[in-house]
Design a protein around this motif. Structure first.
Motif, PDB file in Angstrom:
ATOM      1  N   TYR A 139      -7.671  -3.278  -6.169  1.00 44.70           N
ATOM      2  CA  TYR A 139      -6.536  -4.205  -6.169  1.00 44.70           C
ATOM      3  C   TYR A 139      -6.314  -4.815  -7.550  1.00 44.70           C
ATOM      4  O   TYR A 139      -5.303  -5.443  -7.802  1.00 44.70           O
ATOM      5  CB  TYR A 139      -6.757  -5.349  -5.175  1.00 44.70           C
ATOM      6  N   LEU A 161      -6.407   0.537  -1.578  1.00 43.11           N
ATOM      7  CA  LEU A 161      -5.017   0.265  -1.195  1.00 43.11           C
ATOM      8  C   LEU A 161      -4.623   1.140  -0.013  1.00 43.11           C
ATOM      9  O   LEU A 161      -4.907   2.330   0.007  1.00 43.11           O
ATOM     10  CB  LEU A 161      -4.076   0.545  -2.367  1.00 43.11           C
ATOM     11  N   GLN A 162      -3.984   0.501   0.982  1.00 43.79           N
ATOM     12  CA  GLN A 162      -3.492   1.262   2.119  1.00 43.79           C
ATOM     13  C   GLN A 162      -1.978   1.169   2.154  1.00 43.79           C
ATOM     14  O   GLN A 162      -1.400   0.173   1.737  1.00 43.79           O
ATOM     15  CB  GLN A 162      -4.062   0.701   3.416  1.00 43.79           C
ATOM     16  N   LEU A 164       1.529   1.937   4.677  1.00 42.47           N
ATOM     17  CA  LEU A 164       2.015   2.230   6.036  1.00 42.47           C
ATOM     18  C   LEU A 164       2.896   3.481   6.004  1.00 42.47           C
ATOM     19  O   LEU A 164       3.851   3.549   5.249  1.00 42.47           O
ATOM     20  CB  LEU A 164       2.871   1.074   6.530  1.00 42.47           C
ATOM     21  N   HIS A 170      -1.789   3.616   8.918  1.00 45.92           N
ATOM     22  CA  HIS A 170      -2.036   3.440   7.496  1.00 45.92           C
ATOM     23  C   HIS A 170      -2.629   4.695   6.907  1.00 45.92           C
ATOM     24  O   HIS A 170      -3.391   5.391   7.574  1.00 45.92           O
ATOM     25  CB  HIS A 170      -3.039   2.305   7.265  1.00 45.92           C
TER      26      HIS A 170
ATOM     27  N   ASP B 443      -3.196  -6.360  -4.395  1.00 46.94           N
ATOM     28  CA  ASP B 443      -3.559  -6.563  -2.989  1.00 46.94           C
ATOM     29  C   ASP B 443      -2.299  -6.593  -2.129  1.00 46.94           C
ATOM     30  O   ASP B 443      -1.409  -7.417  -2.335  1.00 46.94           O
ATOM     31  CB  ASP B 443      -4.323  -7.878  -2.871  1.00 46.94           C
ATOM     32  N   ASN B 444      -2.210  -5.671  -1.142  1.00 45.44           N
ATOM     33  CA  ASN B 444      -0.998  -5.626  -0.303  1.00 45.44           C
ATOM     34  C   ASN B 444      -1.300  -5.897   1.162  1.00 45.44           C
ATOM     35  O   ASN B 444      -0.484  -5.619   2.028  1.00 45.44           O
ATOM     36  CB  ASN B 444      -0.313  -4.258  -0.443  1.00 45.44           C
ATOM     37  N   ARG B 445      -2.509  -6.429   1.458  1.00 41.99           N
ATOM     38  CA  ARG B 445      -2.924  -6.509   2.862  1.00 41.99           C
ATOM     39  C   ARG B 445      -1.986  -7.367   3.702  1.00 41.99           C
ATOM     40  O   ARG B 445      -1.671  -7.037   4.836  1.00 41.99           O
ATOM     41  CB  ARG B 445      -4.355  -7.034   2.948  1.00 41.99           C
ATOM     42  N   LEU B 448       1.230  -5.581   4.549  1.00 41.40           N
ATOM     43  CA  LEU B 448       1.116  -4.619   5.643  1.00 41.40           C
ATOM     44  C   LEU B 448       1.305  -5.326   6.976  1.00 41.40           C
ATOM     45  O   LEU B 448       1.959  -4.813   7.894  1.00 41.40           O
ATOM     46  CB  LEU B 448      -0.241  -3.910   5.600  1.00 41.40           C
TER      47      LEU B 448
END
Lengths: 306, 544
Positions: A139, A161-162, A164, A170, B443-445, B448
């Motif tokens: 991140y 990193l995930q 969608l 994911h 950080d993209n949590r 999501l």
């Protein structure tokens, strides 16, 4: 039946207006190519198209997300493939250097080449990916690997990193540098224990052994170097299988997009043959109505009273 | 001989009346509400001369108005229904075109918001994607306001229509009272002037187009008019008095300025149609639009507050609402800076490398801590199992035990608002770490989580945002269809009723032309009688 003069005219004019508006509506459909001019014309169709438009937009979004994932996978794959080549070259050079027939000058020369290869590896590890962000930094967004002279330190985060690519679906996209370059599994042949070693630490040690002409240390590092090589190959093939999975998913999303498009087109687009036939029928009916009106309205007994 | 002359004169006089009546019919052929008139001819009676009974000619007894009260009433009823369906349809179409338009509808706006969330979630570090999300949200707010303004416009327009229709009804009521006053000068229907009765019926028909009325006709033709379903209730026109209707707040009332009575059962006519549209269609559509916007904003805010923003703080509300406004109209963007978008997650979890087991800790979800103190979420906590692996202690960063619990495989562990699960069996002395996150650009949590909102059932089983909106559009669509069909059916019924009424009351010019010829010939023949009587008289004179 007594027909009133006024309602005779008002009814006929209303019927002619209705026919005329039907002709115009069909004409508007033909010229726009759209079956629906305004939602209230066919509310059921409007609701259906509304849902389809939303589904289609969402699907397109997932396709775009997946495309970004694939782009990133491609960059990772080529970075790892380059890294594998660099490590392989270091392995070959170290193997040569471990040979007793090489002298100190040869080893120093090899050491210089290894140093260059190591610098190349560092560049690969600090490579940028999509959107100007680093490929292997988790991140974190600062330079992931920094050479502090003694060693090369990872300063990114350990997160992956995930993205969608479907409802609650994911895909893991990120490869943190700590995993790719920091967690090399190594089995010690003599003791049989499995430990985790760091790629850059291992390569740095090899390089300094070469520079200081320490043949024993160079030999000792050979096992570890082959573990490093194997680790990178594993990472590369893992990326390869992720790419395959993403390709399959992209095919599925493209199929769904196609289905949604053709469904939309079936519902929303004008069937020209049908529409033109309809227009012809309607114009004929309107014309007949106008002509018969002209004839009937001229009928009056008063015409004959002289 | 003198008798023949007077008989001829009676014919000439009578057919003059008949011709005048035909003339009147012809000239009024297009007059609204005009009822055809017919002269009633009667035998003048006999002059008795001994055993001889000789007729004395003809006279016009009455100019009769061709009218059937039942048919006029049936026409009024169907006109009422048609006016109801027409106005309800007209407004439903306007509403449908606003909420279902493929460009301006609310789903398209909400979809574009989520689109931007996705865009940012795939490139969380991109400043332009961050700014884009804020811009798109602001466009979305504008669209909501525009749709809200359209709703207000339809609301105000239908309200104005209601008021104007109520005023028209009041004017007609007053006119009908004046007509009643004229009619009440005579006690019998047959003495009433035909044009006054026509006027009465025109007024009643106009009233019926505004609202369904119940009419009671008195013996002299004067009428009482009621709005109520119960016979004799809610009278608006009596012999001497008109009672007005008006708006009180959002509802129609009888006698608004003296003793207001609610007109809840108002049906038919454009007043009934408008009333129904406002009470049922418009209100429910606006309520649902508001609900969609409210739920959307609340949920986005809830997730935004759980994330870490660019200032390393918990996010603040994304959207807010202007007080004293409907949610759709009052939606506003609360964030002013793209740095305030809370893209990052607040919590990370990890198993300690030294653990004996391979059990993996998984953060299931986290929410506002029970105490409401958000900072607690980021408190570092260690879960440490005892020698039996069936009990655990929670340690804070000062190594104090803050909680303990029993554990068997599959249990969840909850503290400070977070809930974690352990995958696989744990071993003695295993340790798991819960750590608060600091801001990291990539950080993209939390994004999501935000993106997932689009497909979550946020409406207690009624589906996600798109589904609920589409269902609403679908229901409105069937209202449009029903009122369109209703309007067609009613138009056909009106046409039938009009034809039945016309069969009795309408002027047909061919018929009048024939009558014209008929009466002209009768007139000429009567004149011939006079001429003959004259010739007979001359014959007698010449004898002398």
């Amino acid at each position: 039946m007594r027909i009133s003069q006024s309602s005779f005219f008002s009814q006929i004019s209303r019927q002619l207006t209705d026919q005329q508006s039907r002709v115009f509506q069909t004409q508007a459909q033909i010229s726009s190519g759209q079956r629906l001019q305004q939602p209230a014309d066919q509310p059921e169709l409007a609701a259906r198209l509304h849902q389809l438009a939303s589904d289609s937009a969402v699907n397109k979004r997932y396709q775009a997300n997946l495309q970004k994932v694939q782009d990133t996978y491609n960059l990772q794959e080529s970075a790892l493939s380059n890294a594998v080549q660099q490590v392989q070259r270091i392995n070959e050079l170290s193997l040569q250097a471990a040979n007793g027939s090489y002298n100190a000058a040869d080893r120093r020369a090899i050491g210089v080449e290894v140093e260059q290869l190591l610098a190349g590896l560092l560049d690969i590890a600090n490579q940028k990916g999509m959107d100007d962000s680093y490929l292997f930094s988790g991140y974190g967004q600062q330079l992931p690997f920094v050479d502090n002279g003694n060693n090369i330190i990872y300063q990114g985060s350990n997160d992956q990193l995930q993205v969608l690519v479907g409802e609650n679906h994911h895909l893991q996209v990120g490869m943190p540098g700590s995993l790719v370059f920091g967690q090399v599994l190594h089995r010690d042949d003599s003791s049989g224990t499995i430990t985790t070693i760091d790629l850059f630490t291992t390569l740095k040690a090899t390089q300094s052994a070469l520079a200081s002409d320490d043949v024993d240390a160079v030999r000792a590092s050979l096992d570890q170097l082959s573990s490093v090589h194997e680790h990178l190959v594993v990472q590369q093939s893992a990326t390869g299988s992720r790419m395959q999975r993403a390709d399959t998913l992209q095919d599925i999303l493209a199929d769904r997009d196609q289905t949604l498009q053709s469904l939309r087109s079936q519902l929303a687009d004008v069937d020209y043959i049908e529409a033109v036939t309809q227009l012809k029928n309607q114009s004929l009916a309107l014309q007949a109505g106008q002509q018969s009106f002209a004839q009937i309205s001229s009928l009056s007994l008063f015409n004959y009273i002289r | 001989m003198t008798d023949l002359l007077s008989t001829g004169i009676s014919g000439v006089r009578t057919y003059q009346v008949a011709l005048a009546t035909v003339g009147n019919n012809i000239t009024n052929a297009d007059t609204e509400g005009y009822s055809r008139q017919r002269v009633q001819l009667v035998d003048n009676g006999v002059a008795s001369q001994g055993a001889l009974n000789i007729g004395t000619g003809v006279r016009a007894e009455q100019v009769q108005r061709q009218y059937n009260g039942f048919l006029a009433g049936a026409l009024r009823t169907s006109e009422s229904q048609l006016a109801h369906q027409s106005i309800a349809h007209q407004y439903a179409v306007e509403l449908e075109n606003q909420v279902a338009d493929s460009r301006s509808n609310l789903t398209a706006a909400i979809d574009s918001y989520f689109e931007a969330v996705h865009e940012l979630s795939t490139s969380p570090a991109s400043l332009s994607a961050r700014q884009n999300l804020l811009n798109v949200a602001s466009v979305m707010v504008d669209r909501c306001q525009q749709l809200g303004q359209e709703m207000q416009r339809i609301d105000a327009q239908s309200m104005l229509d209601l008021q104007q229709n109520a005023e028209q009804l009041n004017t007609l009521s007053k006119q009908l009272v004046s007509v009643n006053a004229i009619l009440n000068r005579n006690s019998q229907l047959k003495y009433q002037a035909n044009d006054v009765l026509d006027q009465r019926d025109v007024i009643l028909q106009d009233m019926a187009k505004l609202v369904r009325i119940n009419v009671t006709e008195q013996a002299n033709g004067s009428v009482d008019v009621y709005l109520g379903e119960v016979p004799g209730s809610q009278q608006i026109v009596s012999a001497t008095r008109a009672t007005g209707v008006g708006m009180q707040g959002d509802s129609l009332v009888l006698d608004p300025y003296r003793q207001p009575q609610p007109l809840t059962q108002i049906r038919g006519g454009s007043l009934g149609g408008l009333h129904e549209f406002r009470q049922q269609t418009l209100n429910s559509v606006r309520d649902e639009l508001d609900e969609v916007v409210q739920v959307f904003a609340d949920q986005v805010n809830r997730i935004q507050r759980l994330g870490i923003d660019g200032n390393n703080e918990f996010g603040s509300d994304f959207f807010t609402f202007q007080p004293a406004q409907r949610p759709l109209d009052g939606l506003q963007l609360a964030l002013t800076s793209s740095a305030s978008i809370a893209a990052g997650g607040a919590i990370s979890v990890a198993s300690v490398a030294a653990n004996t087991s391979t059990s993996v800790i998984e953060l299931q979800y986290y929410q506002q801590p029970p105490s409401g103190e958000m900072t607690l979420l980021r408190q570092a906590i260690d879960i440490v199992f005892d020698g039996s692996a069936r009990q655990y202690d929670l340690y804070d960063s000062n190594n104090n035990v803050v909680a303990t619990g029993n554990y068997s495989v599959g249990d969840i562990i909850t503290y400070n608002g977070w809930t974690v699960a352990l995958n696989g069996p744990v071993a003695a002395n295993d340790r798991f770490e819960i750590r608060g996150n600091n801001y990291l650009a990539g950080d993209n949590r939390n994004l999501l989580q935000l993106a997932n909102l689009q497909h979550q059932d946020l409406f207690a089983g009624r589906g996600d945002l798109t589904t609920v909106y589409t269902d609403m559009v679908g229901r409105l669509g069937s209202t449009v269809m029903q009122s369109a069909q209703g309007r067609e059916v009613q138009q056909a019924l009106v046409d039938q009723a009009q034809m039945r009424r016309d069969n009795v009351s309408a002027v047909n010019l061919d018929e009048e032309a024939a009558d014209l010829l008929r009466f002209q010939q009768a007139y000429q023949a009567s004149a011939q009688i006079i001429s003959t009587a004259n010739k007979l008289f001359e014959t007698m004179i010449n004898l002398g």
